[in-house]
Enzyme design. Sequence first.
Site, PDB file in Angstrom:
ATOM      1  CG  LEU A 103      24.461 -18.041 -13.786  1.00 27.97           C
ATOM      2  CD1 LEU A 103      23.673 -19.220 -14.112  1.00 27.97           C
ATOM      3  CD2 LEU A 103      24.383 -16.918 -14.508  1.00 27.97           C
ATOM      4  CG  ASP A 104      28.307 -22.667 -13.187  1.00 29.24           C
ATOM      5  OD1 ASP A 104      28.219 -21.880 -14.220  1.00 29.24           O
ATOM      6  OD2 ASP A 104      28.329 -23.936 -13.439  1.00 29.24           O
ATOM      7  CE  LYS A 105      36.171 -17.380 -11.778  1.00 31.29           C
ATOM      8  NZ  LYS A 105      37.473 -17.366 -10.884  1.00 31.29           N
TER       9      LYS A 105
END
Length: 241
Positions: A103-105
């Site tokens: 889950l991207d930053k």
Amino acid sequence: MKETRINKYLSEAGHCSRRAADKLIEQNRVTINGVVPEMGTKVQPGDIVAVDGKNVDNKNRNNIYIALNKPVGIVCTTDTRVEPDNIIDFMNYPERIFPIGRLDKPSEGLILLTNDGDIVNKILRASNNHEKEYIVSVDRPITQDFIDKMGNGVPILDTVTNKCFVEQLNKRMFKIILTQGLNRQIRRMCEYFDYEVTALKRVRIMNIRLDDTPVGEWRYLSDQEFERLSEMTDYSKKTID
């Protein structure tokens, strides 16, 4: 213990997923009896396996299944040496666990963590079409045309995304359910139509829902959740031993 491929050995030991194990092997960070193995080498009973010089013991252990509400700014990597804002240090869990997928930053929401490499492989297999549900906010008013086109396939990353369920929730917010995991997929899809994502939250992975878990907090999966998760992944083709 029967002979086992080295990547499967590391996965079953709860050290990492098979995919991550392959990377460790490629980086010559794994040894069997002090010797760097080739990809696909099998571990024999009595062999000593080590990663970065530390022995990895493949003994029976209790499997751990965690649902975390990841805050914005945390990176879903186990590489604590390179990324200071990594999910492992954030969790500070007393046993070795690793995230299932990413889950991207800049995004928040549900991420699963475990020490069970087998279930990681099953869930990550794209052909299984496992659903992931997101709530997305954008920088300008949503139109019905945007909703329709988002759901019918968008050309990004030299492919066209699979058709998916998209529903408008309010003027600038929509729900989307994906069965793919392309890099920054939702953000790229929105960018294609000149929308910028201002907030992105994952609220469900398959049968696991975020529910009332506060941002930055986590909980163990219930027995019922895990049983259903197992049923949903049982048909997954197993990787070759």
